[in-house]
Design an enzyme around this catalytic site. Structure first.
Site, PDB file in Angstrom:
ATOM      1  N   ASN A  12       0.866  -1.185   0.000  1.00 13.42           N
ATOM      2  CA  ASN A  12       0.000   0.000   0.000  1.00 13.42           C
ATOM      3  C   ASN A  12       0.903   1.236   0.000  1.00 13.42           C
ATOM      4  O   ASN A  12       1.496   1.574   1.021  1.00 13.42           O
ATOM      5  CB  ASN A  12      -0.891  -0.024   1.250  1.00 13.42           C
ATOM      6  CG  ASN A  12      -1.751   1.225   1.362  1.00 13.42           C
ATOM      7  OD1 ASN A  12      -1.841   2.020   0.425  1.00 13.42           O
ATOM      8  ND2 ASN A  12      -2.377   1.400   2.509  1.00 13.42           N
ATOM      9  N   LYS A  14       0.059   4.290  -0.398  1.00 12.60           N
ATOM     10  CA  LYS A  14      -0.602   5.497   0.128  1.00 12.60           C
ATOM     11  C   LYS A  14      -0.333   6.676  -0.810  1.00 12.60           C
ATOM     12  O   LYS A  14      -0.443   6.533  -2.018  1.00 12.60           O
ATOM     13  CB  LYS A  14      -0.152   5.758   1.570  1.00 12.60           C
ATOM     14  CG  LYS A  14      -0.307   4.510   2.441  1.00 12.60           C
ATOM     15  CD  LYS A  14      -0.076   4.762   3.887  1.00 12.60           C
ATOM     16  CE  LYS A  14      -0.179   3.440   4.635  1.00 12.60           C
ATOM     17  NZ  LYS A  14      -0.064   3.571   6.070  1.00 12.60           N
ATOM     18  N   HIS A 105      -9.439   0.925   4.958  1.00 11.98           N
ATOM     19  CA  HIS A 105      -8.156   1.097   5.661  1.00 11.98           C
ATOM     20  C   HIS A 105      -8.384   1.990   6.879  1.00 11.98           C
ATOM     21  O   HIS A 105      -9.223   2.895   6.836  1.00 11.98           O
ATOM     22  CB  HIS A 105      -7.134   1.719   4.704  1.00 11.98           C
ATOM     23  CG  HIS A 105      -5.747   1.716   5.264  1.00 11.98           C
ATOM     24  ND1 HIS A 105      -5.316   2.667   6.149  1.00 11.98           N
ATOM     25  CD2 HIS A 105      -4.705   0.861   5.090  1.00 11.98           C
ATOM     26  CE1 HIS A 105      -4.062   2.399   6.491  1.00 11.98           C
ATOM     27  NE2 HIS A 105      -3.668   1.310   5.860  1.00 11.98           N
ATOM     28  N   GLU A 107      -6.840   4.421   7.964  1.00 10.37           N
ATOM     29  CA  GLU A 107      -6.701   5.863   7.676  1.00 10.37           C
ATOM     30  C   GLU A 107      -7.977   6.402   7.040  1.00 10.37           C
ATOM     31  O   GLU A 107      -8.359   7.553   7.262  1.00 10.37           O
ATOM     32  CB  GLU A 107      -5.471   6.101   6.774  1.00 10.37           C
ATOM     33  CG  GLU A 107      -4.188   5.908   7.568  1.00 10.37           C
ATOM     34  CD  GLU A 107      -2.995   5.456   6.754  1.00 10.37           C
ATOM     35  OE1 GLU A 107      -3.043   5.544   5.509  1.00 10.37           O
ATOM     36  OE2 GLU A 107      -2.016   4.997   7.368  1.00 10.37           O
ATOM     37  N   GLU A 176      -5.242  -5.377  10.452  1.00 14.32           N
ATOM     38  CA  GLU A 176      -4.233  -4.340  10.632  1.00 14.32           C
ATOM     39  C   GLU A 176      -4.467  -3.615  11.954  1.00 14.32           C
ATOM     40  O   GLU A 176      -5.255  -2.648  12.003  1.00 14.32           O
ATOM     41  CB  GLU A 176      -4.301  -3.327   9.492  1.00 14.32           C
ATOM     42  CG  GLU A 176      -4.036  -3.917   8.130  1.00 14.32           C
ATOM     43  CD  GLU A 176      -3.438  -2.881   7.189  1.00 14.32           C
ATOM     44  OE1 GLU A 176      -2.342  -3.107   6.698  1.00 14.32           O
ATOM     45  OE2 GLU A 176      -4.070  -1.825   6.992  1.00 14.32           O
ATOM     46  N   GLY A 182       2.532   1.910  10.673  1.00 15.60           N
ATOM     47  CA  GLY A 182       3.482   3.020  10.524  1.00 15.60           C
ATOM     48  C   GLY A 182       4.192   3.391  11.812  1.00 15.60           C
ATOM     49  O   GLY A 182       4.830   4.445  11.889  1.00 15.60           O
ATOM     50  N   SER A 221       3.547  -2.618  10.233  1.00 19.01           N
ATOM     51  CA  SER A 221       5.005  -2.629  10.401  1.00 19.01           C
ATOM     52  C   SER A 221       5.650  -3.958  10.002  1.00 19.01           C
ATOM     53  O   SER A 221       6.600  -4.411  10.652  1.00 19.01           O
ATOM     54  CB  SER A 221       5.383  -2.229  11.834  1.00 19.01           C
ATOM     55  OG  SER A 221       4.953  -0.900  12.086  1.00 19.01           O
TER      56      SER A 221
HETATM   57  C1  PEP Z   1      -0.709  -0.001   6.154  1.00 22.60           C
HETATM   58  O1  PEP Z   1      -0.860   1.210   6.190  1.00 22.60           O
HETATM   59  O2  PEP Z   1      -1.549  -0.708   5.596  1.00 22.60           O
HETATM   60  C2  PEP Z   1       0.467  -0.569   6.798  1.00 22.60           C
HETATM   61  C3  PEP Z   1       0.431  -1.825   7.124  1.00 22.60           C
HETATM   62  O3  PEP Z   1       1.512   0.297   7.025  1.00 22.60           O
HETATM   63  P1  PEP Z   1       2.934  -0.085   7.682  1.00 22.60           P
HETATM   64  O4  PEP Z   1       3.423  -1.356   7.040  1.00 22.60           O
HETATM   65  O5  PEP Z   1       3.812   1.087   7.372  1.00 22.60           O
HETATM   66  O6  PEP Z   1       2.709  -0.259   9.137  1.00 22.60           O
END
Ligand code: PEP
Length: 262
Positions: A12, A14, A105, A107, A176, A182, A221
């Site tokens: 992803n 973003k 997601h 966000e 997630e 992040g 992460s």
């Molecule tokens: C995400 O935003 O879907 C995500 C998993 O981000 P990150 O791997 O940076 O934690």
């Protein structure tokens, strides 16, 4: 991982790599994916990069005689067309060459107020148009520390599960944990497996075939040094990767880890 389900590694991006740098990264991902034929690899670039990326990745696949990587939208609006300024439909994503879309997601839920019901409408629209869906679910830190992880996650699963019936391998749920996105904090493989097993059991309670076919991704992460252990869990069928998908040197080892376990 389970031999009955093809591992899926999705990046992803973003709001990163919207133009030439996106094409460069996608071509590098396509080359890495060619070395991992048992893994389905997907990138989710910003919208404007999609029409640039799709033909380049098809060309890499033609040269290397392999299946092209998948391209995903990061969102859609659940109507085929109309007066919805700034939005894009499932049909438009499909026409641009997408085969997937990420929906719900954290966000989108946090910054754009998306509710379970709205995410479910998007899932229906995406599948009806022919896209595969990665529907995201996950708890905040406050929800985890107050012992409500499974309540929250399974409530989100309940909202999308009826829509995923019959989707087969095009139906994906990404667990997630919001506190892991992040932040560099990652769920332990044991914690991830516990939630994934609970999601699988919830799906099985509704429809055994749905539980068998739906791929469950872990996101939060994921990096080269923790991917293998997470992907080795029985109910983890792949990963949704944010930060580490932005550089090929960080993403390719995750694809490789999945390939070695497949
Ligand atoms: C995400 O935003 O879907 C995500 C998993 O981000 P990150 O791997 O940076 O934690």
């Amino acid at each position: 991982m389970n031999p009955g389900r093809t591992p899926l590694i999705a990046g992803n991006w973003k709001m990163h790599h919207g133009g030439a740098s996106g094409v460069e990264l996608a071509v590098a991902v396509a080359r890495a994916a060619a070395l991992a034929p048992k893994v389905e690899v997907v990138v989710a670039p910003p919208l404007l990069a999609i029409p640039l990326i799709v033909p380049e990745c098809a060309e890499v696949a033609r040269q290397l005689r392999c299946t092209p990587i998948g391209v995903a939208g990061q969102n859609l609006y659940p109507a085929p067309k109309g007066a919805f300024t700034g939005e894009v439909s499932a049909e438009m994503l499909l026409e641009a060459g997408c085969r997937w879309v990420i929906l719900g997601h954290s966000e989108r839920r946090q910054y754009f107020g998306e509710t379970d019901e709205f995410v479910a409408k998007k899932v229906v629209a995406a599948l009806a148009a022919g896209l595969g869906v990665m529907a995201c679910v996950g708890e905040t830190l406050e929800e985890r520390t107050s012992g409500r992880t499974l309540d929250v996650v399974l409530r989100m699963v309940d909202a999308v599960a009826p829509c995923l019936r019959g989707a087969g391998a095009r139906g994906v749920i990404a667990y997630e944990p919001v506190w892991a996105i992040g932040t560099g904090k990652v769920a332990t493989p044991r914690d991830a497996q516990e939630v994934h097993a609970a999601i699988r059991a919830r799906l099985a309670g509704k429809d055994a075939g749905l539980a068998e076919a739906t791929r469950l991704l872990y996101g939060g992460s994921v990096k080269a040094d923790n991917a293998r252990e997470l992907l080795a869990q029985a109910d983890v069928d792949g990963a949704l990767v944010g930060g580490a998908s932005l550089e090929i040197g960080a993403f390719a080892p995750i694809v490789r880890a999945a390939s070695e376990l497949a």
